[in-house]
Design a protein around this motif. Structure first.
Motif, PDB file in Angstrom:
ATOM      1  N   VAL A  89       0.922  -1.183  -0.114  1.00  0.00           N
ATOM      2  CA  VAL A  89       0.005   0.022   0.023  1.00  0.00           C
ATOM      3  C   VAL A  89       0.948   1.228  -0.032  1.00  0.00           C
ATOM      4  O   VAL A  89       1.822   1.210   0.811  1.00  0.00           O
ATOM      5  CB  VAL A  89      -0.967   0.039   1.211  1.00  0.00           C
ATOM      6  CG1 VAL A  89      -1.443   1.461   1.354  1.00  0.00           C
ATOM      7  CG2 VAL A  89      -1.923  -1.066   0.921  1.00  0.00           C
ATOM      8  N   ARG A 109       0.725   5.389   0.674  1.00  0.00           N
ATOM      9  CA  ARG A 109      -0.120   6.407   1.085  1.00  0.00           C
ATOM     10  C   ARG A 109       0.462   7.920   0.900  1.00  0.00           C
ATOM     11  O   ARG A 109       1.827   7.912   1.169  1.00  0.00           O
ATOM     12  CB  ARG A 109      -0.070   6.392   2.638  1.00  0.00           C
ATOM     13  CG  ARG A 109      -1.168   4.889   3.038  1.00  0.00           C
ATOM     14  CD  ARG A 109      -1.436   5.013   4.495  1.00  0.00           C
ATOM     15  NE  ARG A 109      -1.890   3.408   4.845  1.00  0.00           N
ATOM     16  CZ  ARG A 109      -3.365   3.331   4.880  1.00  0.00           C
ATOM     17  NH1 ARG A 109      -4.204   4.349   4.339  1.00  0.00           N
ATOM     18  NH2 ARG A 109      -3.695   2.187   5.123  1.00  0.00           N
ATOM     19  N   ALA A 127      -4.789   6.333  -0.886  1.00  0.00           N
ATOM     20  CA  ALA A 127      -4.028   4.954  -0.481  1.00  0.00           C
ATOM     21  C   ALA A 127      -4.160   4.382  -1.723  1.00  0.00           C
ATOM     22  O   ALA A 127      -5.229   3.986  -2.210  1.00  0.00           O
ATOM     23  CB  ALA A 127      -4.785   4.522   0.814  1.00  0.00           C
ATOM     24  N   ALA A 175      -3.365   0.586  -3.435  1.00  0.00           N
ATOM     25  CA  ALA A 175      -3.058  -0.754  -2.738  1.00  0.00           C
ATOM     26  C   ALA A 175      -2.910  -1.759  -3.923  1.00  0.00           C
ATOM     27  O   ALA A 175      -3.335  -1.559  -5.012  1.00  0.00           O
ATOM     28  CB  ALA A 175      -4.282  -1.323  -2.228  1.00  0.00           C
ATOM     29  N   LEU A 212      -6.560  -0.229   5.153  1.00  0.00           N
ATOM     30  CA  LEU A 212      -5.966  -1.220   4.369  1.00  0.00           C
ATOM     31  C   LEU A 212      -4.911  -2.103   4.875  1.00  0.00           C
ATOM     32  O   LEU A 212      -3.809  -1.180   5.394  1.00  0.00           O
ATOM     33  CB  LEU A 212      -5.605  -0.623   2.969  1.00  0.00           C
ATOM     34  CG  LEU A 212      -6.734   0.406   2.339  1.00  0.00           C
ATOM     35  CD1 LEU A 212      -6.235   0.768   0.784  1.00  0.00           C
ATOM     36  CD2 LEU A 212      -7.914  -0.690   1.830  1.00  0.00           C
ATOM     37  N   ALA A 253      -1.556  -4.457   4.462  1.00  0.00           N
ATOM     38  CA  ALA A 253      -0.720  -4.900   3.480  1.00  0.00           C
ATOM     39  C   ALA A 253       0.645  -5.628   4.036  1.00  0.00           C
ATOM     40  O   ALA A 253       0.947  -5.030   5.014  1.00  0.00           O
ATOM     41  CB  ALA A 253      -0.369  -3.734   2.608  1.00  0.00           C
ATOM     42  N   THR A 295       3.828  -1.295   3.748  1.00  0.00           N
ATOM     43  CA  THR A 295       3.337   0.094   3.415  1.00  0.00           C
ATOM     44  C   THR A 295       4.449   1.044   3.006  1.00  0.00           C
ATOM     45  O   THR A 295       5.189   1.229   3.850  1.00  0.00           O
ATOM     46  CB  THR A 295       2.602   0.506   4.612  1.00  0.00           C
ATOM     47  OG1 THR A 295       1.182  -0.461   4.704  1.00  0.00           O
ATOM     48  CG2 THR A 295       1.905   2.150   4.358  1.00  0.00           C
TER      49      THR A 295
END
Length: 454
Positions: free
Chosen positions: A10, A12, A26, A28, A44, A46, A49
């Motif tokens: 992910v 951000r 965000a 993904a 989310l 993951a 990140t």
């Protein structure tokens, strides 16, 4: 299974350039594709990140549909390894290679196979191929199309290499009728050979003499012919490296009449002006040439109103010896600008001065080139697209030093030029290929085909 992450990765970022503009988000990734685009603080999960810094923007990986890699055969000019490393460092995650300057040129299916074999283990980004339409190879075009080239390139005057001869008016019509049968794209180097033959001969160190040898009229005349040929045949055509703003009204008129034409220009036409090119500075030589400041501003206007669709590099390198920097003679130097790594900051530097946004640059350099080539999973941050991403710091300034560039030979007209915007990371299908953690780049790119574009 409890505790299993929903996504592989992910991102951000406070600024993400997507199809609807720039906003916090965000992004993904799952199985090399973008699987979700949600609010910045969406919950989310993951396996990893990546949080962008406040001065960074997440862009889609750029798509460059006009690159001369020259490999095999002239790999001392460039090669798939060096070209794709330079592209990745410039935020480009997909390129389409031109069919000439390699030996053999990509004018039949055996030559395509040779080029694919040369590229396969070297590419750091995803790579596709144009085929060539030359005198005498009309019967080869269907086979190249079925083998997956993204379209066909032709010249209307000498290409600069004897093994890639141009098409005359009748041959162009025949080629357009042929490719129209299967709706393939013909991309055209549009300068009129007769007009060039009657222009003054380029010689010496004065850039004005070289500019006079490639007049706007030669470009305008050839573009008019291509538009009329496309009108007659119904073929799709694309005008390469537009440098003459004079042609913009007739292109817009033809398009309004239903002619299927698209147009590109290049960073060097949007950055430099003829008035500033020093005597003997053959690193600026390209064909068609860099023109005057007023012409440059009209090209920017053509981008703004949509007459020009996209901006691509026309990276056309050679060895320093062929640039004849020792004597600075524009008449004998190879024509081509080396800029593959610098397109994004070069265009952004000029675009921001004129009030454009990063979303405009992404449209010109990612979305529209991908659409031109039919790369439906490239050039956009949206669900289903390949996770090809660029972390860009738009306010970071730097001065270009050719020693820091990854293309094979240290020659570029951008040397010593101050630019805005630095690529800090590049990700190909969810894997990092440029950035602080990439100390030994892996050639993880794929070869693309029109029939199977991932």
């Amino acid at each position: 299974m409890p505790g299993t992450a929903e996504f592989d990765l992910v991102f951000r970022a406070r600024r993400v350039v997507g199809p609807r503009g720039t906003a916090p988000a965000a992004v993904a990734v799952r199985d090399e594709r973008i699987a979700a685009v949600e609010a910045f603080d969406a919950p989310l999960t993951a396996a990893r990140t990546v949080e962008l810094a406040d001065d960074e923007v997440l862009l889609p990986g750029l798509v460059d549909t006009h690159v001369h890699v020259n490999d095999p055969g002239r790999s001392e000019w460039e090669g798939f390894g060096t070209a794709t490393r330079a592209a990745a460092a410039g935020g480009i995650t997909t390129l389409v290679d031109m069919p000439l300057n390699s030996l053999p040129p990509t004018t039949d299916t055996p030559a395509l196979a040779v080029k694919q074999d040369a590229a396969r283990e070297q590419v750091h980004i995803d790579v596709g191929f144009w085929g060539g339409a030359i005198r005498g190879n009309l019967a080869e075009l269907r086979g190249l199309h079925e083998a997956g080239v993204f379209g066909f390139k032709c010249f209307l005057l000498h290409s600069g290499v004897d093994e890639f001869p141009p098409l005359d008016a009748d041959e162009l019509d025949a080629a357009l009728r042929e490719v129209a049968r299967y709706d393939a794209l013909m991309i055209v180097h549009a300068e009129d050979s007769e007009a060039i033959e009657h222009a003054p001969t380029a010689h010496g160190e004065d850039y004005r003499d070289f500019l006079g040898s490639r007049p706007r009229g030669a470009e305008n005349l050839a573009i008019a012919h291509v538009l009329e040929a496309a009108r007659r045949t119904g073929a799709r055509v694309h005008i390469l490296h537009l440098s003459s703003s004079d042609a913009l009204p007739m292109i817009a008129s033809a398009r309004a009449d239903g002619v299927r034409v698209t147009v590109e220009t290049c960073p060097h036409y949007l950055s430099f002006t003829a008035e500033e090119i020093p005597d003997g500075a053959t690193q600026f030589k390209c064909c068609p040439p860099i023109r005057e400041a007023a012409n440059r501003e009209l090209l920017w206007r053509g981008l703004a109103d949509g007459t020009i669709d996209c901006v691509v590099s026309d990276h056309s390198p050679c060895t320093p010896e062929l640039k004849r920097l020792d004597i600075g003679d524009f008449g004998v130097a190879w024509g081509g600008v080396s800029s593959l790594q610098l397109g994004l900051p070069a265009v952004w530097t000029q675009a921001r001065l004129r009030g454009y946004e990063l979303a405009d640059v992404v449209r010109w350099m990612a979305d529209r080139p991908a659409a031109l080539a039919g790369l439906r999973h490239k050039g956009r941050i949206e669900v289903g697209a390949d996770a090809d991403l660029c972390v860009f710091a738009p306010d970071e300034a730097f001065v270009v030093d050719v020693a820091d560039l990854h293309h094979r030979n240290p020659v570029s007209p951008y040397h010593g030029r101050a630019l805005s915007g630095a690529v800090r990371q590049t990700w190909l299908r969810g894997a990092p290929i440029v950035g602080p953690e990439v100390t030994d780049p892996v050639a993880r790119g794929a070869l693309l085909s029109r029939t199977q574009t991932r």
